[in-house]
Design a protein around this motif. Structure first.
Motif, mmCIF file in Angstrom:
data_model
loop_
_atom_site.group_PDB
_atom_site.id
_atom_site.type_symbol
_atom_site.label_atom_id
_atom_site.label_comp_id
_atom_site.label_asym_id
_atom_site.label_seq_id
_atom_site.Cartn_x
_atom_site.Cartn_y
_atom_site.Cartn_z
ATOM 1 N N GLN A 134 -56.279 -53.343 1.060
ATOM 2 C CA GLN A 134 -55.455 -52.156 1.431
ATOM 3 C C GLN A 134 -54.164 -52.181 0.765
ATOM 4 O OE1 GLN A 134 -56.830 -49.572 4.952
ATOM 5 N NE2 GLN A 134 -57.523 -51.523 5.407
ATOM 6 N N ASN A 135 -53.468 -53.103 1.064
ATOM 7 C CA ASN A 135 -52.264 -53.547 0.388
ATOM 8 C C ASN A 135 -52.395 -53.348 -1.130
ATOM 9 O OD1 ASN A 135 -50.893 -55.993 2.786
ATOM 10 N ND2 ASN A 135 -50.768 -53.710 2.748
ATOM 11 N N ILE A 136 -53.233 -53.899 -1.504
ATOM 12 C CA ILE A 136 -53.458 -53.750 -3.257
ATOM 13 C C ILE A 136 -53.795 -52.612 -3.511
ATOM 14 C CG2 ILE A 136 -55.166 -54.261 -5.098
ATOM 15 C CD1 ILE A 136 -55.188 -57.096 -3.638
ATOM 16 N N LEU A 137 -54.569 -51.615 -2.801
ATOM 17 C CA LEU A 137 -54.991 -50.305 -3.104
ATOM 18 C C LEU A 137 -53.593 -49.690 -2.927
ATOM 19 C CD1 LEU A 137 -58.268 -49.964 -0.851
ATOM 20 C CD2 LEU A 137 -57.949 -49.959 -3.446
ATOM 21 N N GLY A 138 -52.688 -49.837 -2.112
ATOM 22 C CA GLY A 138 -51.482 -49.076 -1.930
ATOM 23 C C GLY A 138 -51.492 -47.702 -1.433
ATOM 24 N N SER A 139 -52.698 -47.693 -0.507
ATOM 25 C CA SER A 139 -52.815 -46.418 -0.101
ATOM 26 C C SER A 139 -51.522 -45.925 1.230
ATOM 27 C CB SER A 139 -54.057 -46.139 0.934
ATOM 28 O OG SER A 139 -54.774 -47.473 1.103
ATOM 29 N N ASP A 140 -51.188 -44.871 1.447
ATOM 30 C CA ASP A 140 -50.229 -44.424 2.398
ATOM 31 C C ASP A 140 -50.591 -44.730 3.629
ATOM 32 O OD1 ASP A 140 -50.339 -42.518 -0.101
ATOM 33 O OD2 ASP A 140 -48.450 -42.962 0.167
ATOM 34 N N ILE A 141 -51.896 -44.735 4.179
ATOM 35 C CA ILE A 141 -52.250 -44.615 5.593
ATOM 36 C C ILE A 141 -53.454 -45.721 5.406
ATOM 37 C CG2 ILE A 141 -52.909 -43.856 7.538
ATOM 38 C CD1 ILE A 141 -51.719 -41.068 6.765
ATOM 39 N N ILE A 142 -53.178 -46.696 6.135
ATOM 40 C CA ILE A 142 -54.382 -47.964 6.210
ATOM 41 C C ILE A 142 -55.015 -48.018 7.416
ATOM 42 C CG2 ILE A 142 -53.446 -48.951 4.227
ATOM 43 C CD1 ILE A 142 -52.425 -51.285 5.559
ATOM 44 N N MET A 143 -56.017 -48.494 7.816
ATOM 45 C CA MET A 143 -56.669 -48.565 8.851
ATOM 46 C C MET A 143 -56.902 -50.127 9.159
ATOM 47 S SD MET A 143 -57.359 -45.651 10.355
ATOM 48 C CE MET A 143 -56.128 -44.732 9.304
ATOM 49 N N SER A 144 -56.935 -50.439 10.360
ATOM 50 C CA SER A 144 -57.254 -51.717 11.019
ATOM 51 C C SER A 144 -58.705 -52.090 10.939
ATOM 52 C CB SER A 144 -57.028 -51.839 12.558
ATOM 53 O OG SER A 144 -55.665 -51.643 12.944
ATOM 54 N N PHE A 145 -58.983 -53.314 10.710
ATOM 55 C CA PHE A 145 -60.401 -53.813 10.403
ATOM 56 C C PHE A 145 -61.047 -53.756 11.913
ATOM 57 C CE2 PHE A 145 -63.830 -55.325 8.240
ATOM 58 C CZ PHE A 145 -64.403 -56.289 8.967
#
Ligand SMILES: CNc1nc2cc(C(=O)NN)ccc2[nH]1
Ligand SMILES: [Zn+2]
Length: 370
Positions: A134-145
């Motif tokens: 998700q860091n590589i995707l660069g999304s503004d809001i990311i979710m916990s696994f």
């Protein structure tokens, strides 16, 4: 950056009006997020999504991890560039997809070994792998696994799963290095058990995430149970942070969620049923392939002012579906997404003007809900 501003709390319910501010722009809440699982909201170009009022879209780490993979997204400069979308993006962590899409998976404390649902090759997802992707995707809001426990599931299974999800959330938070630009949300699980929901919410809140999701709902449970669990859970979620209900999206479910204090929701439903010719209107859903629309030259929805309802007729759109023309699913998708996005705008307006429940009741009566 990431900031949530709470503007107003409704007098007649737990509904709230707010705004989320991210690096890629602002999001007025309550908000519905169109789902772009594989870096595309199916059949929609980015400009078309903007035109119908989409403020944020969702994409899935699980799918993008399998195809095209992190290397290509990295070389593209991240998901925004890759898919030519410069507004906010939210990505799910892959937890739900691993459990719902791939079989013969093995859950350990470390993470989940599974077989790709595409080519059967062995894959591994963990809090660290998911956050890194998700860091590589660069999304503004990311979710916990997390693990989204199946329904029904025993108390013992859900308790163990919820505790592991808490440990995974902590690991993901410790691993996440880009929190100034990517807000990591904790996901509250606990199945349909109120005491487990309370423990999950309290422990997640103690970890101090910038926002929280309610996961593990809309997984086949009766609507009454979902509403009861949701109403109970939001009481343990901080008022000054966004609350995101995962996987919810028909009109009534959105109204019920907003009424119980939810700010964000996503669902594949409006786009998925559109591709089948199911169209959401103010008078209920209609199946446009039905022969009764053969010579019906009225718009899909008399009360809709979307591009499709202003320019095309039911007879034409039925014809497109009848002869399998690709424009059919496209027009139905534009209308369904516009309908929900516009409904959410009306919901925000109703909270602003203190008539949310009135608007909900009027909508239900016209739609034909009980
Ligand atoms: C359509 N129903 C539905 N429930 C969901 C739950 C989750 C979840 O708990 N993610 N961690 C995600 C997507 C969902 N979609
Ligand atoms: Zn329309």
């Amino acid at each position: 950056m990431f900031k949530f501003e709470l503007y107003k709390k409704a007098k007649d319910s737990k509904a709230r009006l707010g705004k989320i501010i991210t690096d890629h722009g602002e999001i007025e809440t309550p908000i519905f997020m169109p789902v772009g699982t594989r870096a595309t909201v199916k059949t929609m170009a980015s400009e078309e999504l903007k035109k119908i009022g989409a403020q944020i879209i969702l994409s899935n780490t699980y799918h993008l991890f399998l195809r095209p993979g992190s290397e290509i997204i990295k070389k593209a400069g991240g998901l925004h560039k890759f898919m030519h979308w410069d507004k906010p993006i939210l990505t799910d962590s892959g937890g739900f997809q691993v459990f719902s899409l791939s079989d013969n998976r093995k859950i350990t404390e470390e993470g989940v070994e599974f077989r790709s649902h595409i080519d059967g090759s062995k894959k591994f997802l963990s809090p660290e792998v998911s956050i890194e992707m998700q860091n590589i995707l660069g999304s503004d809001i990311i979710m916990s696994f997390d693990e989204c426990a199946p329904y029904p599931a025993s108390y013992d299974y859900v308790e163990k799963s919820m505790q592991r999800t808490l440990r995974w959330a902590k690991r993901g938070k410790d691993f996440h290095k880009n929190s100034d630009h990517q807000a990591l949300f904790g996901i509250i699980q606990g199945g349909m058990y109120k005491d487990l929901r309370k423990i999950s919410a309290k422990e997640m809140v103690d970890m101090d995430f910038p926002g929280y999701s309610v996961g593990g709902l809309s997984v086949g449970e009766p609507k009454e149970i979902m509403n009861e669990i949701l109403d109970y859970t939001t009481d343990f979620m901080p008022e000054n942070k966004p609350r995101y209900l995962m996987g919810v999206g028909s009109p009534d479910y959105l109204f019920e969620a907003v009424e119980r204090g939810i700010d964000m929701a996503d669902c594949v439903l409006p786009t998925r049923i559109a591709r089948n010719g199911s169209v959401i209107t103010h008078r209920g859903k209609l199946v446009i392939r039905n022969a009764k629309y053969k010579e019906d030259f009225s718009p899909l929805d008399q009360e809709c002012d979307c591009y499709v309802c202003r320019n095309y007729t039911r007879a034409y759109i039925r014809h497109l579906f009848n002869v399998d023309e690709i424009l059919g699913p496209r027009l139905a998708t534009i209308h369904n997404l516009y309908f929900l996005l516009n409904m959410m705008e009306n919901i925000r307006e109703s909270i602003r003007g203190d008539y949310f429940l009135e608007y909900k009741n009027d909508f239900y009566k016209k739609y034909g809900y009980n």
